[in-house]
Write a protein that holds these residues in place. Sequence first.
Motif, PDB file in Angstrom:
ATOM      1  N   SER A 268       0.984  -1.197  -0.063  1.00  0.00           N
ATOM      2  CA  SER A 268      -0.032  -0.019  -0.056  1.00  0.00           C
ATOM      3  C   SER A 268       0.922   1.190   0.049  1.00  0.00           C
ATOM      4  O   SER A 268       1.090   1.973   0.978  1.00  0.00           O
ATOM      5  CB  SER A 268      -0.994   0.071   1.286  1.00  0.00           C
ATOM      6  N   ARG A 274      -5.497  10.895   3.524  1.00  0.00           N
ATOM      7  CA  ARG A 274      -6.554  10.265   3.750  1.00  0.00           C
ATOM      8  C   ARG A 274      -7.896  10.797   3.367  1.00  0.00           C
ATOM      9  O   ARG A 274      -8.821  10.198   3.032  1.00  0.00           O
ATOM     10  CB  ARG A 274      -6.717   9.777   5.252  1.00  0.00           C
ATOM     11  N   ASP A 275      -7.948  12.206   3.390  1.00  0.00           N
ATOM     12  CA  ASP A 275      -9.323  12.616   3.076  1.00  0.00           C
ATOM     13  C   ASP A 275      -9.577  12.869   1.650  1.00  0.00           C
ATOM     14  O   ASP A 275     -10.422  13.357   1.305  1.00  0.00           O
ATOM     15  CB  ASP A 275      -9.335  14.081   3.841  1.00  0.00           C
ATOM     16  N   CYS A 279      -6.955   7.979  -5.274  1.00  0.00           N
ATOM     17  CA  CYS A 279      -5.491   8.217  -5.390  1.00  0.00           C
ATOM     18  C   CYS A 279      -4.894   9.142  -6.314  1.00  0.00           C
ATOM     19  O   CYS A 279      -5.489   8.940  -7.684  1.00  0.00           O
ATOM     20  CB  CYS A 279      -4.736   6.707  -5.436  1.00  0.00           C
TER      21      CYS A 279
END
Length: 321
Positions: A268, A274-275, A279
């Motif tokens: 990963s 993360r928000d 990607c």
Amino acid sequence: MTEDFKHIPVLPLEAVSALAIRPGGIYVDGTLGGGGHSALILSALGKNGRLIGIDRDTNAIAAANKRLNISQLYERNVTFETVHGNFHDLPQILHDKNIVKVDGVLLDLGVSSHQLDTPERGFSYRLPGRLDMRMNQDATLTAFDIVNTYPEEQLANILYTFGEERFSRRVAKAIVAARLQSPIETTLELSSIIEKAMPHRSKKANAPHPAMRSFMALRIAVNDELHPLDTALTNIVNCLNPGGRICVISFHSLEDRIVKTCFNRLASPCTCPRDIPYCVCGKPPLVQVITRKPILPSPEELAQNSRASSAKLRVGEKIII
């Protein structure tokens, strides 16, 4: 030295099975030892199969060459060759052999039974011998050098960081006090100093030997086992063919943590916040983690080899893009 070179491979069937060997593939045993794992790999290879065994210990290489039946390999058109070196240098080793990619790499990160049981190698806190602990006997740094020349604070940091020794400062202080009287030259001298430095509550009947963690820490420091490990594992993955596997056997929590973290990072690699809903960094995964939980020795193996008790096997597979 090869006549009495004895090493029982840990998780042998599990590790070799996890390699998912292709009969005509190219494989690397990055920690050859006495050749136990290599023997199983070679038995699974077929026509045009190739195995490269790497070890820092020339005694191990000599013992492995003696153990393995080279004539039978030639009859099967299987190639086996050894390299005196370090698996950390695998990209260069393969380059020197004109090999672009390999189909699998096996690493056994533990110290061998032979090294532990040979007093003059200086690995054991139970056997008399000069403080050495070098896996590669051509290397210059020894445990004697660290114990007798490193500052007290640096000694304490080594014992705490690499051995997770909670009494590291007490032990380091005792070592420095002892060496002011005379150099600490032998394993049993050091073992005695460490044991006397320990509080009584750490000397219970069923507790590990008081010097175990400190000796492990010194061995790791002498052989620089942890600092480049993450980089080495990443480089090895880059040397794999798609679908090729890396199998790593570790023996203490620090090693296992590095292996687990490295595999997860390669599986990963996205560095996006993360928000963000999707990607945008574009970093593709390189590895599929085959073992979400490590493979452990069976009760039958533990009954035959108590030194396997802390072993953990983790497996990653190069993703086919």
